[in-house]
Design an enzyme around this catalytic site. Structure first.
Site, PDB file in Angstrom:
ATOM      1  N   HIS A 164       4.301  10.545  -4.675  1.00 36.31           N
ATOM      2  CA  HIS A 164       5.367   9.800  -4.018  1.00 36.31           C
ATOM      3  C   HIS A 164       6.167  10.689  -3.086  1.00 36.31           C
ATOM      4  O   HIS A 164       6.719  10.223  -2.099  1.00 36.31           O
ATOM      5  CB  HIS A 164       6.240   9.115  -5.065  1.00 36.31           C
ATOM      6  CG  HIS A 164       5.517   7.974  -5.686  1.00 36.31           C
ATOM      7  ND1 HIS A 164       5.023   8.004  -6.956  1.00 36.31           N
ATOM      8  CD2 HIS A 164       5.131   6.801  -5.151  1.00 36.31           C
ATOM      9  CE1 HIS A 164       4.388   6.875  -7.189  1.00 36.31           C
ATOM     10  NE2 HIS A 164       4.428   6.128  -6.114  1.00 36.31           N
TER      11      HIS A 164
ATOM     12  N   GLU B   6     -12.107  -8.270   4.937  1.00 40.24           N
ATOM     13  CA  GLU B   6     -12.447  -6.929   4.473  1.00 40.24           C
ATOM     14  C   GLU B   6     -13.852  -6.862   3.890  1.00 40.24           C
ATOM     15  O   GLU B   6     -14.321  -5.795   3.515  1.00 40.24           O
ATOM     16  CB  GLU B   6     -11.455  -6.482   3.403  1.00 40.24           C
ATOM     17  CG  GLU B   6     -10.024  -6.458   3.889  1.00 40.24           C
ATOM     18  CD  GLU B   6      -9.069  -5.854   2.895  1.00 40.24           C
ATOM     19  OE1 GLU B   6      -8.664  -4.705   3.086  1.00 40.24           O
ATOM     20  OE2 GLU B   6      -8.734  -6.546   1.907  1.00 40.24           O
TER      21      GLU B   6
ATOM     22  N   ASP C 174     -11.694  -1.298   4.624  1.00 44.62           N
ATOM     23  CA  ASP C 174     -12.584  -1.849   3.605  1.00 44.62           C
ATOM     24  C   ASP C 174     -13.804  -2.521   4.220  1.00 44.62           C
ATOM     25  O   ASP C 174     -14.897  -2.444   3.663  1.00 44.62           O
ATOM     26  CB  ASP C 174     -11.827  -2.849   2.715  1.00 44.62           C
ATOM     27  CG  ASP C 174     -11.067  -2.117   1.629  1.00 44.62           C
ATOM     28  OD1 ASP C 174     -11.666  -1.225   0.998  1.00 44.62           O
ATOM     29  OD2 ASP C 174      -9.879  -2.405   1.427  1.00 44.62           O
TER      30      ASP C 174
ATOM     31  N   CYS D  49      -5.686  -4.696  11.199  1.00 44.85           N
ATOM     32  CA  CYS D  49      -4.647  -3.868  10.579  1.00 44.85           C
ATOM     33  C   CYS D  49      -5.226  -2.649   9.867  1.00 44.85           C
ATOM     34  O   CYS D  49      -4.494  -1.884   9.262  1.00 44.85           O
ATOM     35  CB  CYS D  49      -3.794  -4.684   9.609  1.00 44.85           C
ATOM     36  SG  CYS D  49      -4.719  -5.248   8.176  1.00 44.85           S
TER      37      CYS D  49
END
Ligand code: PEP
Ligand code: MG
Length: 583
Positions: A191, A433, A457, A504
Site C-alpha cells: 500500500h 476482457e 486481460d 481502459c
C-alpha cells in the site's frame, strides 16, 4: 559510488540527500519480577491506548482533509494495534514469560513478520509490513521515544531511506517535502507503493542492505522506473541522471500545459479521456491532469488491505467521496475484481490450478451475493449524489450478464421499497476482457448500456499467456493482428448497436497505440492519470484520416513485429516528445 538493485515501485527519478527515517528500535530482552507482571500489562495497555489516541488524532486530521485512502489505512492500523495478534499476544508473553513489555512486543512483531515472510504469495508477504509498522509505532510509545519522524518540512531534495515504512508515513513525508523513498522491504503491490504512485513520487522498494550504507546527507539517486539506487554517485553518473530528469520534467511540463483542454483531433473528432483510479487520493490529481471522468475505478484496491469486508456504509461513503471529488464528472465503478492475483485477507476464494482461469471477478460476485449486493446497494445509494456508472469485470457471455443484472434489479427494488433515494437509470456496463465477450458484443449490447475493453486481460486470455508470468510476456502483444481484429470486431458491433465503447486497459495510456485505437474506431480512452497529457497531445496532433490509414495498413500485416515496425516508425517520427523513451 555503489549501485543497488531493488524493485521499481513508483516511477520517477529522485536525486538528493538521504534522510534516514525508520531504523528499527533495538530492544534488548529484559525480564521482570512476578509482582511486576500486572503493572507491566497495565503499562502495555496504556501504551496501546496512547498509540491509538495518536492514530485517532491523525485520522481526524486526515478526514478533515478528505484523505479517504489514508484514512482507511489508519483505521486498519488501529485495528491491528488493538488486535489479539499484537496487543493480546504481547500481554500473554508478559504474563507467560515474564518479559518486559517492549521485549514482548518486539518478539511478537518478529514472529508475525517471520510468518508473513515465509508465505509464497507476494501480496501476503507485503501485508506483514503493515503489522511491523504498527508494532514499531507501539514500541516507540513504550520506550518514550515517541512517534518519530514528525512531519517537519525538510530541505528540498531529501530522499527518505527506511527499513520498513507504513503507508501513513508516505503522506507525512510528502507533507514534509521529501522527493522520494527507498525501503529495504516491501514491493510493488504494497500500500505504500500504491500511495507513492498516487502522490506521483519515485519509490524503490526491496533494496536489501541499504540502510547501513547510507548516512544522513549521503547523496542518493533513485530511479523508480528501473528500481535502481545509486549511493554516492560520481559526477558523471549524477550528470547523466540530472539530464535524464530534466528531460523528463521538461517533457511533463510541456505536455501538462495542454492537458486541461478537451481532447479533439486536429480535424475536430472528439475523444473522451477518462482516468483509471485505484485510490481516492488520486482523484484531484486526475482532474488536474485533464480527466473528464473516471473511466475505471478499481474498487477492490480500496479494500484489499482490510482484514474484514467493507460494510455497505463504508463503500457508500467512499463512492460519495469519489463523486464529490469529481465535481459532477461521471465515475465508473468497476465491481470487485477479486481472485486471480488479487487475494484479499477477508474473502476465501476457491483456488484452482490456474487462478486467473478460476473463480475471479464477476464469477466471485455471483457466487457471493452477500458481497455483491452490499457493493451494489452502496453504489446505487451513492448515485443520488452524482453521476454513477456500474461496470462488471470479466463477463464471458450473456448468461453471466443476466445474472449480474438480476442482482442489480433486486437491489433497485429493495431500495425503492425502503424508500432510499437512488438513480434508477444508472448505466450498467460490461468489460470486454475475454475473447468470448469480444465476439458477442452484438448480443451483450441488447442487455447493457456501455462497454469498456480491458486489454490487459483480453490479451492474457487471447494469447493464453498469464499476464503475471515474465516467461510468456513476449506473447503478450498489443499490436498482434489477433488483437487488432478482436478490438475492431468489438468496436464495430458496439457502434452498430449504438452503445458507447472505451478502452481502459494499459494499451489506452501508451501514446504509441493512440493512432491504432483511433483508427479502429475507439473514441473513449481511460488511463492512469499520469499518461493523460501525452495521449491528449497525440490526439490533438492527429488528423483522423492519418490514423485510419495507418490502421488500415496495419490490418493487412500478418505478424506483430511487422505491425510494430510500421507503427513505431510512424509515431516516433510524428510524436518524439510524447513517445520519449524512459521519459
Ligand atoms: C484490464 O484487464 O485491462 C483492466 C483494465 O482491468 P485490470 O487491469 O484491473 O484487470
Ligand atoms: Mg481486467
Amino acid at each position: 559510488m555503489k549501485r543497488f538493485q531493488g524493485v521499481g515501485a513508483s516511477d520517477g527519478i529522485g536525486i538528493g540527500h538521504a534522510r534516514i527515517l525508520a531504523t528499527h528500535l533495538i530492544v534488548v530482552d529484559r525480564w521482570i519480577e512476578p509482582e511486576q507482571v500486572d503493572p507491566e500489562v497495565d503499562r502495555l495497555e496504556r501504551a496501546v491506548a496512547l498509540t491509538d489516541q495518536g492514530l485517532a488524532d491523525l485520522l481526524r486530521h486526515w478526514q478533515a482533509q478528505r484523505r479517504q485512502e489514508g484514512s482507511a489505512v489508519l483505521e486498519a492500523h488501529r485495528m491491528i494495534l488493538k488486535s489479539d495478534e499484537l496487543a493480546g499476544a504481547s500481554a500473554a508473553l508478559i504474563r507467560g514469560e515474564r518479559l518486559a513489555a517492549e521485549s514482548a512486543v518486539r518478539h511478537v512483531i518478529q514472529g508475525i513478520v517471520d510468518t508473513f515472510e515465509e508465505m509464497d504469495d507476494v501480496y501476503f508477504k507485503e501485508r506483514g509490513g503493515d503489522i511491523e509498522a504498527v508494532g514499531e509505532r507501539l514500541l516507540r510509545t513504550l520506550t518514550g521515544i515517541g512517534e518519530g519522524r514528525p512531519p517537519v518540512p525538510s530541505a528540498v531534495g531529501e530522499i527518505g531511506v527506511g527499513a520498513v515504512l507504513s503507508p501513513i508515513d508516505a503522506y507525512q513525508l510528502h507533507g514534509a517535502g521529501l522527493i522520494g523513498l527507498v525501503t529495504e522491504r516491501g514491493g510493488k503491490t504494497s500500500h505504500l507503493a500504491i500511495i507513492m504512485r498516487a502522490l506521483e513520487l519515485p519509490y524503490v522498494a526491496g533494496v536489501e542492505g541499504l540502510v547501513r550504507e547510507v548516512h544522513r546527507a549521503t547523496v542518493l539517486i533513485i530511479d523508480g522506473e528501473r528500481g535502481e539506487v545509486i549511493v554516492d554517485p560520481d559526477e558523471e553518473t549524477r550528470l547523466t541522471f540530472v539530464q535524464r530528469n530534466e528531460r523528463r520534467l521538461v517533457r511533463a511540463h510541456r505536455l501538462d500545459a495542454g492537458a486541461g483542454r478537451l481532447a479533439s483531433t486536429a480535424d475536430g473528432t472528439r475523444v473522451h479521456i477518462g482516468a483509471n483510479i485505484e485510490t481516492l487520493a488520486e482523484i484531484p490529481r486526475a482532474v488536474d491532469r485533464g480527466a473528464e471522468s473516471i473511466g475505471l475505478l478499481r474498487t477492490e484496491f480500496l479494500y484489499l488491505h482490510r482484514e474484514d469486508l467493507p460494510s455497505e456504509e463504508q463503500q457508500c461513503g467512499d463512492a460519495i467521496a469519489a463523486l464529490k471529488a469529481l465535481g459532477g464528472r461521471v465515475a465508473t465503478f468497476r465491481t470487485l475484481d477479486l481472485g486471480g492475483d488479487k487475494l484479499p485477507l477477508a474473502v476465501r476464494i476457491p483456488d484452482g490450478a490456474n487462478p486467473s482461469l478460476g473463480v475471479r471477478a464477476i464469477r466471485l460476485s455471483i457466487r457471493r451475493p452477500d458481497i455483491f449486493r452490499a457493493q451494489l446497494r452502496a453504489l446505487y445509494r451513492a448515485s443520488s449524489f452524482g453521476p454513477v456508472r456500474i461496470m462488471f469485470p470479466l463477463i464471458s457471455g450473456i448468461a453471466e450478464l443476466h445474472e449480474a443484472q438480476a442482482v442489480c434489479r433486486a437491489v433497485r427494488e429493495e431500495l425503492a421499497r425502503e424508500q432510499i433515494p437512488f438513480d434508477p437509470n444508472v448505466p450498467i456496463g460490461v468489460m470486454i476482457e475475454t475473447p468470448s465477450a469480444a465476439v458477442t458484443v452484438d448480443h451483450l449490447a441488447d442487455f447493457c448500456d456501455f462497454f469498456s475493453i480491458g486489454t490487459n486481460d483480453l490479451f492474457q486470455y487471447a494469447f493464453a499467456a498469464d499476464r503475471e508470468n515474465q516467461d510468456v510476456s513476449y506473447l503478450y502483444h498489443p499490436l498482434h493482428p489477433a488483437v487488432l481484429r478482436l478490438i475492431k470486431y468489438a468496436v464495430d458491433a458496439a457502434v452498430r448497436a449504438g452503445k458507447p465503447i472505451s478502452v481502459c486497459g494499459d494499451m489506452a495510456g501508451d501514446p504509441l497505440y493512440t493512432w491504432i485505437l483511433l483508427g479502429l474506431g475507439v473514441r473513449e480512452l481511460s488511463m492512469a492519470p499520469r499518461y493523460i497529457p501525452a495521449v491528449k497531445s497525440v490526439v490533438a496532433g492527429t488528423r483522423l484520416a492519418e490514423a485510419q490509414a495507418l490502421t488500415a495498413e496495419a490490418m493487412t500485416l500478418r505478424s506483430d513485429s511487422e505491425v510494430e515496425e510500421l507503427v513505431v516508425a510512424s509515431m516516433q517520427r510524428r510524436f518524439p516528445l510524447e513517445l520519449a523513451p524512459g521519459q
